[in-house]
Motif scaffolding. Structure first.
Motif, mmCIF file in Angstrom:
data_model
loop_
_atom_site.group_PDB
_atom_site.id
_atom_site.type_symbol
_atom_site.label_atom_id
_atom_site.label_comp_id
_atom_site.label_asym_id
_atom_site.label_seq_id
_atom_site.Cartn_x
_atom_site.Cartn_y
_atom_site.Cartn_z
ATOM 1 N N ALA C 175 0.831 -1.206 0.000
ATOM 2 C CA ALA C 175 0.000 0.000 0.000
ATOM 3 C C ALA C 175 0.863 1.252 0.000
ATOM 4 O O ALA C 175 1.926 1.288 0.629
ATOM 5 C CB ALA C 175 -0.904 -0.008 1.225
ATOM 6 N N GLY C 176 0.400 2.270 -0.682
ATOM 7 C CA GLY C 176 1.121 3.541 -0.670
ATOM 8 C C GLY C 176 2.135 3.682 -1.789
ATOM 9 O O GLY C 176 2.678 4.759 -2.030
ATOM 10 N N ARG C 177 2.409 2.600 -2.502
ATOM 11 C CA ARG C 177 3.390 2.695 -3.581
ATOM 12 C C ARG C 177 2.648 3.020 -4.879
ATOM 13 O O ARG C 177 1.711 2.324 -5.246
ATOM 14 C CB ARG C 177 4.072 1.331 -3.729
ATOM 15 N N GLN C 178 3.088 4.096 -5.558
ATOM 16 C CA GLN C 178 2.432 4.433 -6.817
ATOM 17 C C GLN C 178 3.510 4.740 -7.852
ATOM 18 O O GLN C 178 4.105 5.821 -7.870
ATOM 19 C CB GLN C 178 1.516 5.642 -6.616
ATOM 20 N N ILE C 179 3.766 3.748 -8.667
ATOM 21 C CA ILE C 179 4.835 3.880 -9.664
ATOM 22 C C ILE C 179 4.257 3.555 -11.031
ATOM 23 O O ILE C 179 3.619 2.523 -11.211
ATOM 24 C CB ILE C 179 5.981 2.894 -9.354
ATOM 25 N N GLY C 180 4.469 4.460 -11.996
ATOM 26 C CA GLY C 180 3.949 4.180 -13.327
ATOM 27 C C GLY C 180 4.375 5.251 -14.310
ATOM 28 O O GLY C 180 4.864 6.308 -13.914
ATOM 29 N N GLY C 181 4.143 4.998 -15.576
ATOM 30 C CA GLY C 181 4.619 5.872 -16.643
ATOM 31 C C GLY C 181 4.053 7.273 -16.629
ATOM 32 O O GLY C 181 4.623 8.195 -17.207
#
Lengths: 368, 92, 359
Positions: C175-181
């Motif tokens: 939770a809390g991880r937001q990784i993306g293009g």
């Protein structure tokens, strides 16, 4: 010595560019003949670092761009035949014919193979005795020895299933055609270094003399290019018009005599139709009668070829340095690398494709 | 029309009546036709295009060229002309 | 912008434009512009949904609310068709495992399980299959994941180039991880975990069509440990993506477009092994467009760069990590490169297939 790296030395490049800035006093139009040089200049962004007085225009040194539409259509027709393996340099695969290209023929089941060397096509012929192997022999004098070697090897091996579709063109007649044109703007030339590695530069002094233009044999790494440009500008500023060699590690005045002897044995001068420019007499090479059995145009009868060129493509004017790709109304809109109307937009070193990829977007950038 | 790269000849042999060589481009090796270089020896440098060696590459000439270019730079440095002038003339 | 415009065939224009509109050509599989257009034209309309529209290496989604899952899940699938099956540094099996483990991990997920489907050509030696599956097991062990479901089909001779493998993978994102293009921000720094072009050149060399031999090994490797170490040291990473088909340049373009930013990199900072450079020089390739299978592009706040580089360089597969550029607000969706001699050039997406050239 690590040759390539040594001639990419950015500090030395900066110094030479600085010198060009120091000596230039007025506008000059310089043409680089070779498409590979166009590509190298735009690839490294070198044109952005030159003084604004220097305008580089790009010449017809792109064998892909100048191969006649009729020959391309013939090649496509041959490639579509059953039992033919059509071999080509990668450059030709996306060049549009009147209604097709090699990629599409491959997708439809035609046997099209990309090779690095014409000698690889000879190997393919040896390995596939039941097929006819045809090699699309495009090129300037740089590529002619490789093409000649393939014919000599095929003959020595007694191969009956190997032939060349020849589209060899020569640089000096093109230079004369450009310089002799009434609307010529070119004041100095960067001669093609690898063409001269083979042919030497003994053909150029009469041209330099007749038209009063300096000609500097130039290589392809950033340092070679700026050195060639510097020497050209030095001459222009002094009013000189001689031939100089800025690529002495590979080029001598007489060139490679053994290579030239090979070429004389295999090829003879012929008239050539340059796509976008027109017929230039005695500007190309065809196979000598001794090797006519290896001429694909003799071996295959593909019927009458009806060519259809895009009416809005101005490739001819671009190849002669009269217009820039950005002058073309179709540039970037109707005509782009995914959807080319003419060869200079397809060829990896065609001026239009180079401008599209490297240049035009920077102009957009700097306006934002 | 002129993609050619420098390499060192590491072997010479004949194949199907053509003089051929194995060329080392610096971690990459490939064969190339040496018909146009009848006097080339193993250890010589050459420039190769489409599988054909166009001419010998002279290390001596290369060094001379680099030395001459370095001198241009030195003279220019003495005159105090630096990169800033290039940048400002282009409006970058 | 040309990438948004399909040419019009109506009106007073020449009908010659040759778009490969009616059949698939090899260029559609290159990972560049033609692939993107094919997806936009055929696949996206058929399958459109919000999750697919994320357009990242893996799909990130949640379970129904009453599943009470903390964090999210990440799923990815990939088909492997490499020829030849074996090459210096790896094989199709290792590629199949690592490729999907990596895609799943690019969302910051902890990779858990893989499935593997095999389409085998009649006539393939069983010994070859054993070699491939042994390699897959070794890769799975190295990655710390398990292959938990599979399928096998056989097709007639001539229909499958030896062997095709599809793998699908699943992972869990804390939770809390937001990784993306889409999360690159102006001011961010751009890192690359190592040298460019090894895999593409190694495979080309092994294929033998172009007749050269290169002292180059594919970089194919599972990167999940590298990513977890990185995220521990630099928890606010915004983007992770592996530059596979189409290379570094194409992948940076994807990110620039998704995030609506400009990415500016410095040519001199990008590591390229000498043999890769030599092979590219010979063929007329640009190493920035050659495929990699063991590298990561990392975009993160500038403040975390030192910690990130430290973690990468001390972990296997990240030893040659470099800072290569930065993110700027404009021009949006553009990738620019400062060349070694000081010019600036636009890096475009790879158009079709990269072919060896003489010019």
């Amino acid at each position: 010595m690590e040759f390539s790296q040594a001639f990419r030395d950015s500090e030395l490049v900066q110094r030479v560019i600085g010198e060009i800035h120091r000596i230039v006093t007025r506008d000059w139009v310089i043409m680089e003949i070779c498409g590979g040089q166009t590509h190298a200049i735009l690839h490294s962004g070198l044109d952005q670092l030159l003084p604004p007085q220097i305008e580089l225009v790009h010449g017809p040194g792109c064998p892909v761009c100048v191969t006649s539409l009729e020959l391309i259509d013939k090649g496509l027709a041959i490639a579509s035949l059953p039992k033919v393996i059509f071999c080509s340099f990668g450059d030709m695969l996306r060049v549009p014919g009147s209604s097709n290209d090699l990629f599409a023929i491959k997708a439809s089941g035609g046997q099209v193979r990309v090779v690095y060397s014409p000698l690889d096509a000879v190997k393919i012929a040896q390995q596939n005795p039941d097929k006819q192997v045809v090699f699309f022999a495009i090129g300037f004098e740089t590529t002619a020895p490789a093409n000649a070697a393939s014919v000599l090897q095929a003959k020595a091996m007694g191969l009956k299933n190997f032939s060349l579709l020849v589209s060899q063109v020569c640089v000096p007649p093109a230079m004369q055609a450009i310089l002799g044109s009434p609307d010529n703007r070119v004041q100095g030339f960067l001669a093609a270094g690898h063409v001269c590695a083979v042919m030497g530069y003994w053909e150029y002094p009469p041209i330099a003399e007749k038209y009063g233009v300096p000609i500097v044999v130039t290589g392809f790494e950033p340092l070679d290019l700026v050195q060639g440009i510097l020497m050209t500008v030095q001459q222009l500023e002094k009013g000189g018009h001689s031939v100089e060699n800025a690529y002495s590690r590979v080029v001598t005045q007489e060139g490679n005599q053994a290579a030239q002897a090979m070429l004389r044995r295999v090829f003879k001068l012929v008239d050539r139709n340059w796509r976008g420019i027109g017929m230039i007499p005695m500007s190309g090479w065809g196979l000598q009668p001794e090797f006519s059995e290896f001429d694909a145009e003799n071996r295959f009868n593909v019927g009458a070829i009806q060519t259809k060129e895009s009416p809005i493509c101005i490739a001819g004017e671009i190849l002669r340095g009269l217009k820039k790709p950005t002058d073309c109304p179709a540039f970037g809109t109707l005509c782009n690398p995914d959807n080319p109307l003419g060869a200079p937009m397809v060829s990896s070193e065609g001026a239009c494709s180079a401008y599209f990829r490297y240049h035009r977007q920077i102009e957009t950038t700097s306006r934002e | 029309m002129c993609l050619a790269v420098p390499g060192k000849i590491i072997d010479i042999y004949e194949q199907n009546s053509l003089r051929m060589g194995r060329i080392d481009f610096g971690g990459v090796t490939r064969e190339a036709c040496l018909e146009a270089l009848p006097d080339a020896k193993v250890g010589d440098y050459t420039i190769v295009h489409a599988g054909f060696a166009l001419n010998l590459l002279s290390e001596e000439e290369a060094q001379e060229t680099l030395d001459a270019l370095r001198e241009i730079g030195d003279i220019e440095a003495e005159l105090g002309l630096g990169d800033t002038d290039i940048v400002s003339s282009r409006g970058l | 912008m040309t990438e948004n415009m399909l040419p019009s065939f109506e009106g007073p224009v020449c009908p010659i434009p040759l778009r490969h509109d009616d059949q698939i050509v090899m260029g559609h599989g290159s990972g560049g512009r033609m692939t993107q257009e094919l997806i936009a034209r055929v696949f996206a309309p058929a399958f459109s949904n919000d999750i697919l529209a994320q357009s990242n290496d893996s799909a990130v989604f949640s379970l129904p609310a009453n599943a009470e899952l903390k964090g999210q899940l990440s799923v990815s699938t990939d088909s492997h068709i490499v020829s030849p099956l074996f090459f210096a540094g790896g094989d199709i099996g290792r590629l199949a495992v690592c490729g999907t483990v990596n895609d799943v991990s690019m969302s910051g997920a902890i990779a858990l399980y893989l499935t593997a489907g095999f389409i085998i050509e009649e006539g393939l030696p069983i010994d070859t299959l054993v070699r491939v599956t042994t390699s897959m097991q070794a890769a799975a062990r190295e990655a710390g994941i398990q292959i938990i479901a599979g399928d096998t089909k056989v097709v007639e001779r001539g229909k499958a180039d030896g062997l095709f493998i599809n793998t699908a993978g699943i992972g869990w994102i804390p939770a809390g991880r937001q990784i993306g293009g889409a999360f690159a921000e102006p001011g961010d720094s751009v890192l690359i975990s190592g040298a460019m072009g090894d895999h593409g050149i190694a495979v080309l060399s092994a294929r033998g069509d172009l007749g050269f031999e290169a002292e180059v090994k594919s970089d194919v490797a599972p990167l999940n440990t590298l990513i977890q170490n990185l995220l521990e040291a630099a928890p606010h990473v915004h983007v992770l993506r592996d530059p596979t088909r189409g290379g570094l340049a194409t992948t940076l373009n994807e990110i620039a477009k998704q995030s609506g930013v400009c990415i500016e990199i410095v040519e001199g900072q990008i590591p390229v092994h000498p043999a890769v450079r030599a092979a590219c020089d010979m063929l007329g390739f640009d190493p920035l467009y050659v495929a990699n299978e063991g590298k990561i592009i990392i975009i993160l706040p500038a403040a975390e760069v030192d910690a990130a580089l430290d973690a990468l360089r001390h972990t296997q597969y990240g030893e040659e990590a470099m800072l290569i550029g930065q993110v700027k607000p404009a021009p949006a969706a553009r990738v620019l490169m400062k060349t070694t001699i000081g010019g600036t050039r636009v890096l475009d997406v790879l158009a079709g297939e990269m072919l060896p050239r003489i010019c």
